[in-house]
Scaffold this motif. Sequence first.
Motif, mmCIF file in Angstrom:
data_model
loop_
_atom_site.group_PDB
_atom_site.id
_atom_site.type_symbol
_atom_site.label_atom_id
_atom_site.label_comp_id
_atom_site.label_asym_id
_atom_site.label_seq_id
_atom_site.Cartn_x
_atom_site.Cartn_y
_atom_site.Cartn_z
ATOM 1 N N ARG A 193 -0.423 7.173 2.497
ATOM 2 C CA ARG A 193 -1.757 6.923 3.030
ATOM 3 C C ARG A 193 -2.372 5.711 2.348
ATOM 4 N N GLY A 194 -3.310 5.089 3.052
ATOM 5 C CA GLY A 194 -4.104 4.021 2.448
ATOM 6 C C GLY A 194 -3.281 2.862 1.931
ATOM 7 N N GLY A 195 -3.637 2.406 0.724
ATOM 8 C CA GLY A 195 -2.947 1.272 0.133
ATOM 9 C C GLY A 195 -1.476 1.528 -0.095
ATOM 10 N N ALA A 196 -1.133 2.786 -0.400
ATOM 11 C CA ALA A 196 0.281 3.106 -0.598
ATOM 12 C C ALA A 196 1.075 2.910 0.676
ATOM 13 N N GLU A 216 7.516 -3.185 1.856
ATOM 14 C CA GLU A 216 8.884 -3.057 1.357
ATOM 15 C C GLU A 216 9.843 -2.712 2.487
ATOM 16 N N ALA A 217 9.414 -1.802 3.363
ATOM 17 C CA ALA A 217 10.288 -1.361 4.450
ATOM 18 C C ALA A 217 10.626 -2.495 5.399
ATOM 19 N N LEU A 218 9.656 -3.334 5.731
ATOM 20 C CA LEU A 218 9.914 -4.456 6.639
ATOM 21 C C LEU A 218 10.933 -5.428 6.044
ATOM 22 N N ARG A 219 10.817 -5.670 4.757
ATOM 23 C CA ARG A 219 11.794 -6.570 4.105
ATOM 24 C C ARG A 219 13.184 -5.937 4.110
ATOM 25 N N LEU A 220 13.238 -4.638 3.840
ATOM 26 C CA LEU A 220 14.523 -3.947 3.858
ATOM 27 C C LEU A 220 15.146 -3.946 5.250
ATOM 28 N N GLY A 247 11.726 -1.256 -5.671
ATOM 29 C CA GLY A 247 10.326 -1.277 -5.299
ATOM 30 C C GLY A 247 9.606 -0.029 -5.754
ATOM 31 N N ARG A 248 8.325 0.008 -5.448
ATOM 32 C CA ARG A 248 7.541 1.186 -5.804
ATOM 33 C C ARG A 248 7.904 2.375 -4.915
ATOM 34 N N HIS A 249 8.256 2.079 -3.666
ATOM 35 C CA HIS A 249 8.527 3.145 -2.705
ATOM 36 C C HIS A 249 9.982 3.213 -2.260
#
Length: 291
Positions: free
Chosen positions: A118-121, A128-132, A147-149
């Motif tokens: 949610r939100g900023g997360a 990150e997902a788009l780059r992956l 990454g963080r996620h």
Amino acid sequence: MADKLQFGIAVTPTAGDVAGMTALAHDADEAGLDLIAVQDHPYQPGHLDTVTALAHLGALTTRVRLLTDVADMALRPVPMLAKAAASLDVLTRGRFELGAGSGGFPDAVAAMGGNAVRGGAAVEFTAEALRLLRAALDAEGPIAMDGRHHRIGGYEPGPAPAHRVPVWLGAQGPRMLGLIGELADGWISPLNVYVPPAEVPAKQDLIDDAAARAGRDPARVRRLYNVLGLIGGSHRGKGLFGSAETWAQTLAGWAQGLRFDTFVFWPAMAERDQLQRFAQEVVPRVRELTE
């Protein structure tokens, strides 16, 4: 941006009406529409898995392109989503396009054990997902991310898709729209009943500004509008309702004034009849009005 306007139909992956879903996709293929778009809400018990449904529809069609509108990345690990997208593209000989999102219903995602963000997360997760996704679909590996996620230890992506699979992002918040301008191939707007036309210009500007800051040509970012409504009849409600000419004039105006290059029709009822009216009466007239 697409060289010409594109038109598609939303096909609901209803487990209780596989014959109807299949017939609608077949009609879209035969009618010359550009896209079949399938929503992704795995937590709906009456819905088929979207990727599986698209594989089924891809095997039974020959020319129409297939789009996830949009795949829930909170329930689908990104490397596996890229694997599925590449596999569908190979199996359909280059007819797959990937629409993705961070998960619009986080409580439902959490109930299935998914990564509810949610939100900023959610913005960080999606960046990150788009780059992956892009790296995996380009299949130039090995791929690693700390990454963080997303923590990817390094793997060889593949198979290589049959063509460069576009990655669209479904979003409407300012920071997510910025990610589209920076990283995505296109914007999938939520339905016109959720993002009404009056709200579109400001959102388009956010995408354009982010693209320019990233050194990208904003005109290269495609823009898709999901349009709920009904052609003809006396039915009224939220969405676009009116004659075929009303529809044509409206979509032409949205193409020219709101800068959408792709429209996906979500019929309020009578899907097969509405598809034929859309393909035969609306689409040719929109093209005539926008030439």
